[in-house]
Design a protein around this motif. Structure first.
Motif, PDB file in Angstrom:
ATOM      1  N   ALA A   1       9.614  -2.951   6.671  1.00  0.00           N
ATOM      2  CA  ALA A   1       8.222  -3.474   6.626  1.00  0.00           C
ATOM      3  C   ALA A   1       7.233  -2.461   7.219  1.00  0.00           C
ATOM      4  O   ALA A   1       5.759  -2.777   7.548  1.00  0.00           O
ATOM      5  N   ASP A   2       7.498  -1.411   8.113  1.00  0.00           N
ATOM      6  CA  ASP A   2       6.874  -0.526   8.905  1.00  0.00           C
ATOM      7  C   ASP A   2       6.002   0.379   7.876  1.00  0.00           C
ATOM      8  O   ASP A   2       5.384   1.444   8.269  1.00  0.00           O
ATOM      9  N   LEU A   3       6.137   0.108   6.541  1.00  0.00           N
ATOM     10  CA  LEU A   3       5.206   1.072   5.482  1.00  0.00           C
ATOM     11  C   LEU A   3       5.631   2.697   5.446  1.00  0.00           C
ATOM     12  O   LEU A   3       5.301   3.520   4.934  1.00  0.00           O
ATOM     13  N   GLN A   4       7.091   2.731   5.964  1.00  0.00           N
ATOM     14  CA  GLN A   4       7.708   4.138   5.914  1.00  0.00           C
ATOM     15  C   GLN A   4       8.289   4.416   4.427  1.00  0.00           C
ATOM     16  O   GLN A   4       8.562   5.168   3.877  1.00  0.00           O
ATOM     17  N   ASP A   5       8.582   3.266   4.068  1.00  0.00           N
ATOM     18  CA  ASP A   5       8.576   3.206   2.420  1.00  0.00           C
ATOM     19  C   ASP A   5       7.528   2.738   1.570  1.00  0.00           C
ATOM     20  O   ASP A   5       7.159   1.794   1.445  1.00  0.00           O
TER      21      ASP A   5
ATOM     22  N   PRO B   1       5.243   8.350   8.863  1.00  0.00           N
ATOM     23  CA  PRO B   1       5.569   7.710  10.194  1.00  0.00           C
ATOM     24  C   PRO B   1       5.504   6.289  10.072  1.00  0.00           C
ATOM     25  O   PRO B   1       4.567   5.849   9.280  1.00  0.00           O
ATOM     26  N   ARG B   2       6.304   5.683  10.890  1.00  0.00           N
ATOM     27  CA  ARG B   2       6.023   4.132  11.096  1.00  0.00           C
ATOM     28  C   ARG B   2       4.651   3.852  11.205  1.00  0.00           C
ATOM     29  O   ARG B   2       3.754   4.536  12.240  1.00  0.00           O
ATOM     30  N   LEU B   3       4.103   2.839  10.579  1.00  0.00           N
ATOM     31  CA  LEU B   3       2.618   2.193  10.833  1.00  0.00           C
ATOM     32  C   LEU B   3       2.298   1.937  12.345  1.00  0.00           C
ATOM     33  O   LEU B   3       1.631   2.487  13.046  1.00  0.00           O
TER      34      LEU B   3
END
Ligand code: UDP
Ligand code: MG
Length: 206
Positions: free
Chosen positions: A98-102, A202-204
């Protein structure tokens, strides 16, 4: 779109991700519009203490392709992902953090390899921007240890972000393991496998 199910199921485990969800949805929407595939995004609220559940429900009301599963407490990412995968209806599934790291922008490449006939398309990280030296070193040691212990190598620098075809999902759902390490099971089930490469951000937020 076949009448009763989408072509692609995204699966997003969510633990305290309220601040990331609208950006996640916008980026997924833009990318999936571009692919012209029908899709659902199954978001599993894993016992969040913040507004994650309310934000997810708001997204669902705006766009019913966002499907919400609310776990009764925090079970951890592996269990949340398993619950999400069990509810997928698509011809393939793509777990996504969910953190947009993918980066959702990689999804079209995953789909292209699937169309070419692969059942598993791993997304392999080329860099870990924003992660400390210690985290990188400990991750490397972890994979060396696991791969020495096990006959089936788990690809290093591969997270849960990957594409799994419906036959792979069926095989996974038949495994009896109750405490799951998904990356290990993904490798264990086999199938025609390939990879695409990306730079990890990095994590958003959070
Ligand atoms: N997550 C979850 N339950 C947890 C911990 C994390 O569902 O108990 C989710 C989290 O919201 C995120 C994904 O799992 O979507 C990966 O978590 P995180 O970003 O913390 O892990 P990392 O990037 O360090 O692998
Ligand atoms: Mg993360």
């Amino acid at each position: 779109m076949t009448a009763d199910h989408p072509e692609v199921s995204l699966v997003v485990p969510c633990h305290n991700e309220a601040e990331n969800l609208s950006a996640l949805y916008e980026r997924v929407l833009a990318v999936m519009n571009q692919t012209e595939k029908s899709w659902e995004m199954i978001c599993v609220n894993d016992g969040s203490k913040d507004d994650t559940l309310d934000r997810l429900l708001a997204l669902h009301h705006k766009d019913p392709r966002v499907v919400v599963i609310d776990l009764s407490r925090n079970f951890g990412k592996e269990a949340a992902l398993t619950a999400g995968l069990d509810h997928t209806r698509g011809d393939c599934a793509i777990p996504l953090d969910a953190d947009l790291q993918d980066p959702p922008e990689l999804i079209p490449e995953l789909l292209t390899k699937w169309r070419d006939g692969y059942d598993v398309v791993n997304a392999v990280r080329l860099s870990r921007k924003g992660e400390s030296w210690l985290k990188r070193a400990s991750a490397h040691a972890f994979y060396r240890f696991i791969n020495r212990m096990s006959d089936i190598p788990i690809p290093e620098d591969t997270g849960d972000f990957r594409l799994l075809s419906r036959p792979v999902l069926e095989a996974l759902s038949k495994l009896p393991e109750r405490r799951r390490f998904m990356k290990g099971l993904f490798a264990w089930v086999g199938f025609r496998t390939t990879a695409v490469y990306y730079h990890r951000e990095p994590r958003l937020s959070g």
